[in-house]
Design an enzyme around this catalytic site. Structure first.
Site, PDB file in Angstrom:
ATOM      1  CB  CYS A   3      -0.984  -0.025   1.178  1.00 59.97           C
ATOM      2  SG  CYS A   3      -0.223   0.022   2.818  1.00 59.97           S
ATOM      3  NE  ARG A   9      -4.513   1.464   1.707  1.00 62.90           N
ATOM      4  CZ  ARG A   9      -4.329   2.220   0.631  1.00 62.90           C
ATOM      5  NH1 ARG A   9      -5.189   2.133  -0.369  1.00 62.90           N
ATOM      6  NH2 ARG A   9      -3.305   3.045   0.555  1.00 62.90           N
ATOM      7  CG  ASP A 117      -5.391   5.769   2.540  1.00 66.98           C
ATOM      8  OD1 ASP A 117      -5.447   5.311   3.692  1.00 66.98           O
ATOM      9  OD2 ASP A 117      -4.524   6.565   2.151  1.00 66.98           O
TER      10      ASP A 117
HETATM   11  P1  4NP Z   1      -1.826   2.822   4.039  1.00 66.45           P
HETATM   12  O1  4NP Z   1      -2.506   4.143   4.613  1.00 66.45           O
HETATM   13  O2  4NP Z   1      -1.254   3.176   2.688  1.00 66.45           O
HETATM   14  O3  4NP Z   1      -2.955   1.861   3.940  1.00 66.45           O
HETATM   15  O4  4NP Z   1      -0.751   2.416   5.036  1.00 66.45           O
HETATM   16  C1  4NP Z   1      -1.854   5.365   4.721  1.00 66.45           C
HETATM   17  C2  4NP Z   1      -1.034   5.610   5.788  1.00 66.45           C
HETATM   18  C3  4NP Z   1      -0.420   6.833   5.920  1.00 66.45           C
HETATM   19  C4  4NP Z   1      -0.636   7.821   4.987  1.00 66.45           C
HETATM   20  C5  4NP Z   1      -1.456   7.573   3.914  1.00 66.45           C
HETATM   21  C6  4NP Z   1      -2.062   6.347   3.779  1.00 66.45           C
HETATM   22  N1  4NP Z   1      -0.025   9.077   5.145  1.00 66.45           N
HETATM   23  O5  4NP Z   1      -0.313   9.986   4.339  1.00 66.45           O
HETATM   24  O6  4NP Z   1       0.779   9.278   6.071  1.00 66.45           O
END
Ligand code: 4NP
Length: 146
Positions: A3, A9, A117
């Site tokens: 991800c 995720r 997300d």
């Molecule tokens: P992930 O979610 O891609 O599912 O781990 C996110 C975690 C952090 C951020 C964006 C999406 N962020 O912008 O810090």
């Protein structure tokens, strides 16, 4: 399992698939395309939803996807189109590009649906992501006979 941040995720996808796999011949891991959270544990909301299903993901640590992952893994499941584009941009052969698949295409082939997300939302978003990934991981588990 890939991800963006490797804290919401993909740690869930890693934990869910690991819980289904019954052989020690398969390596399941996760990574993020971004470097923001390297070394951090999963988001507490992911930890909690996994725990509610009897899965402990708390010891995972975020890392960034790297080119050599193409050598180490046969399948690379990504959560959304941006992850897909970022990972594919690091592939140097057609064979490596073919390893990259949107994970929800495992349950709805060619639909190119995305795992949303959940980072900026509430707990319900994490439950929704868990349920989607559980179904997708069931399909991967059966398809690969692992
Ligand atoms: P992930 O979610 O891609 O599912 O781990 C996110 C975690 C952090 C951020 C964006 C999406 N962020 O912008 O810090």
């Amino acid at each position: 399992m890939v991800c963006l941040g490797n804290i919401c995720r993909s740690p869930l996808a890693e934990g869910i698939l690991k819980a289904k796999v019954t052989t020690d011949q398969v390596l399941v891991d996760s990574a993020g395309t971004a470097a923001y959270h390297i070394g951090k544990g999963p988001d507490i909301r992911s930890v909690q939803v996994a725990k509610s299903h009897g899965i402990d993901i708390s010891l995972q640590r975020a890392r960034q996807f790297k080119k050599t992952d193409f050598d180490d893994f046969d399948f690379i499941f990504v959560m959304d189109q941006a992850n897909f584009d970022n990972v594919v941009s690091l592939a140097s052969t057609k064979k490596d590009k073919k390893k990259v698949q949107l994970i929800l295409n495992e349950i709805s082939p060619e639909m190119n649906s995305e795992v949303p997300d959940p980072y900026y939302g509430g707990e319900d978003g994490f439950k929704n992501v868990y349920d989607m990934l559980d179904i997708a991981c069931d399909s991967i588990h059966k398809k690969l006979s692992i």
